[in-house]
Enzyme design. Structure first.
Site, PDB file in Angstrom:
ATOM      1  N   HIS A 108       5.316   1.509  -6.854  1.00 38.43           N
ATOM      2  CA  HIS A 108       4.808   0.638  -8.147  1.00 38.43           C
ATOM      3  C   HIS A 108       4.873   1.382  -9.388  1.00 38.43           C
ATOM      4  CE1 HIS A 108       0.637  -2.074  -8.362  1.00 38.43           C
ATOM      5  NE2 HIS A 108       1.597  -2.397  -9.068  1.00 38.43           N
ATOM      6  N   ASP A 131      -5.020  -3.675  -6.366  1.00 40.14           N
ATOM      7  CA  ASP A 131      -4.499  -2.376  -5.621  1.00 40.14           C
ATOM      8  C   ASP A 131      -5.770  -1.422  -4.966  1.00 40.14           C
ATOM      9  OD1 ASP A 131      -3.062   0.404  -5.374  1.00 40.14           O
ATOM     10  OD2 ASP A 131      -2.001  -0.249  -7.260  1.00 40.14           O
ATOM     11  N   HIS A 133      -5.667   1.464  -5.683  1.00 44.29           N
ATOM     12  CA  HIS A 133      -5.498   2.842  -6.430  1.00 44.29           C
ATOM     13  C   HIS A 133      -5.332   2.141  -8.025  1.00 44.29           C
ATOM     14  CE1 HIS A 133      -3.784   3.561  -2.518  1.00 44.29           C
ATOM     15  NE2 HIS A 133      -4.463   4.904  -2.754  1.00 44.29           N
ATOM     16  N   ASP A 135      -3.835   3.655 -10.316  1.00 42.52           N
ATOM     17  CA  ASP A 135      -2.558   3.988 -10.933  1.00 42.52           C
ATOM     18  C   ASP A 135      -2.620   4.304 -12.485  1.00 42.52           C
ATOM     19  OD1 ASP A 135      -1.437   3.513  -8.304  1.00 42.52           O
ATOM     20  OD2 ASP A 135      -0.593   1.789  -8.811  1.00 42.52           O
ATOM     21  N   HIS A 148       4.269   6.746  -9.517  1.00 47.22           N
ATOM     22  CA  HIS A 148       3.559   5.539  -8.734  1.00 47.22           C
ATOM     23  C   HIS A 148       2.141   5.680  -8.995  1.00 47.22           C
ATOM     24  CE1 HIS A 148       2.778   6.376  -4.324  1.00 47.22           C
ATOM     25  NE2 HIS A 148       2.075   7.189  -5.206  1.00 47.22           N
ATOM     26  N   ASP A 235      -0.105  -4.474  -5.138  1.00 41.58           N
ATOM     27  CA  ASP A 235       0.263  -3.337  -4.550  1.00 41.58           C
ATOM     28  C   ASP A 235      -0.314  -3.805  -2.981  1.00 41.58           C
ATOM     29  OD1 ASP A 235       0.146  -1.160  -2.510  1.00 41.58           O
ATOM     30  OD2 ASP A 235       0.273   0.007  -4.637  1.00 41.58           O
ATOM     31  N   ASP A 237      -1.106  -2.190  -0.360  1.00 41.77           N
ATOM     32  CA  ASP A 237      -2.091  -1.438   0.013  1.00 41.77           C
ATOM     33  C   ASP A 237      -3.475  -1.629  -0.229  1.00 41.77           C
ATOM     34  OD1 ASP A 237      -2.821  -0.013  -2.323  1.00 41.77           O
ATOM     35  OD2 ASP A 237      -1.538   1.716  -1.993  1.00 41.77           O
ATOM     36  N   GLU A 280       5.142  -1.591  -2.695  1.00 43.36           N
ATOM     37  CA  GLU A 280       4.668  -0.570  -1.701  1.00 43.36           C
ATOM     38  C   GLU A 280       4.876  -0.967  -0.281  1.00 43.36           C
ATOM     39  OE1 GLU A 280       4.247   2.674  -2.528  1.00 43.36           O
ATOM     40  OE2 GLU A 280       3.755   2.593  -4.960  1.00 43.36           O
TER      41      GLU A 280
END
Length: 311
Positions: A108, A131, A133, A135, A148, A235, A237, A280
């Site tokens: 990412h 996401d 996360h 980031d 990332h 992303d 994830d 990702e």
């Protein structure tokens, strides 16, 4: 306003394959674009009415970074910066041509490039970042030094500036960014979100309101008049590991298959999408069945964001 008012006719997507893993430590995420294309992505997009440009994957071989010591904690900073600059130039050129850049990563950190690229053509755009996360770590808050986990801070221009990344302009403003799906934040990131007044819908809000209301609220925040171009950075994830197991930093309790696709479908329905990232997917993690499942999900998210509907 026609639904594709930002894009040329006939509607054309450019697949930007970015086999890059330098923003994080796990090998394999650089193989994702090849897997997604080999799974038939260009043909799938043609079947739902797009002209598709795909001239092969970025190779980044010309980027010379044999001497790339850390800067502070930042790992491989010159490599990440050079690759993201190349991506920004490519994505920006597609955007200027009225083509929809569909960037498949890779990790990412590449969003520093994709969002810089789309904003060079659409400076009034907003970003929907899906996401687990945030980031948004800065050089001060990062614990790992993996870039990332930092692209948003560079795009916002927060934290101490790093000369090697001086090409990145602070094109993103806090009020033009909204998160969906967060569930794994560092302490410093939570403070940054509060400090800058950045709107985020965590999995708690998804559970509380349902994905339909969350997407509506997210759009109301960054795009109240439904007139700003939208860059969607997704992303995988963000999805629960039971849906997309082959990713570098899986976190339990994520979006379901349908919730992930609903976000993409709803963004498409606005008629404002001008940039898409799917990041990702890591085909070297997990078993073959999990890899195929995750690659298939990556392809179907892209199709949903580009107008494939259930009926």
């Amino acid at each position: 306003m026609s639904p594709y008012h930002q894009l040329r006719e006939p509607k054309t997507a450019a697949i930007v394959g970015c086999p890059f893993s330098g923003g994080q430590p796990k090998a394999g995420v650089d193989h994702a674009p090849i897997h997604l294309v080999n799974a038939g992505l260009p043909q799938q997009l043609k079947e739902i009415g797009w002209e598709v440009h795909f001239g092969g994957h970025h190779q980044f071989e010309e980027i010379e970074t044999t001497n790339d010591p850390p800067i502070g904690k930042l790992k491989r900073p010159r490599l990440v910066s050079s690759v993201c600059k190349a991506v920004a130039d490519t994505v920006g050129a597609h955007a200027k041509n009225g083509v929809l850049p569909v960037t498949i990563g890779g990790d990412h950190s590449l969003a520093m490039g994709t969002i810089s690229g789309t904003f060079s053509q659409y400076p009034d755009a907003c970003v929907i970042w899906v996401d687990a996360h945030a980031d948004i770590n800065t050089i001060e808050t990062t614990e790992s030094g993996n870039i990332h986990g930092m692209p948003v801070s560079f795009l916002l221009g927060i934290g101490t500036s790093v000369p090697e990344f001086s090409w990145i302009k602070p094109v993103l403003r806090p009020e033009r960014l909204v998160y969906i799906g967060l569930r794994d934040l560092d302490i410093g990131e939570k403070q940054l979100l509060k400090q800058h007044g950045i709107k985020a819908f965590s999995m708690h809000e998804v559970d509380k309101y349902g994905i339909g209301q969350v997407v509506e609220k997210a759009l109301d925040h960054v795009n109240p008049g439904r007139d700003r171009p939208i860059h969607l950075s997704f992303d995988v994830d963000a999805l629960d590991p039971s849906v997309a197991p082959s990713t570098g930093t899986p976190v339990r309790g994520g979006l379901t298959f349908r919730e992930g696709h609903y976000i993409c479908e709803a963004i498409w329905e606005t008629g404002l999408l001008i940039g898409l990232d799917i990041m990702e997917v890591n085909p070297s993690l997990e078993d073959q069945k999990s890899v195929e499942q995750t690659v298939a999900v990556g392809c179907s998210l892209i199709r949903s964001a580009l107008g494939e509907t259930l009926l």
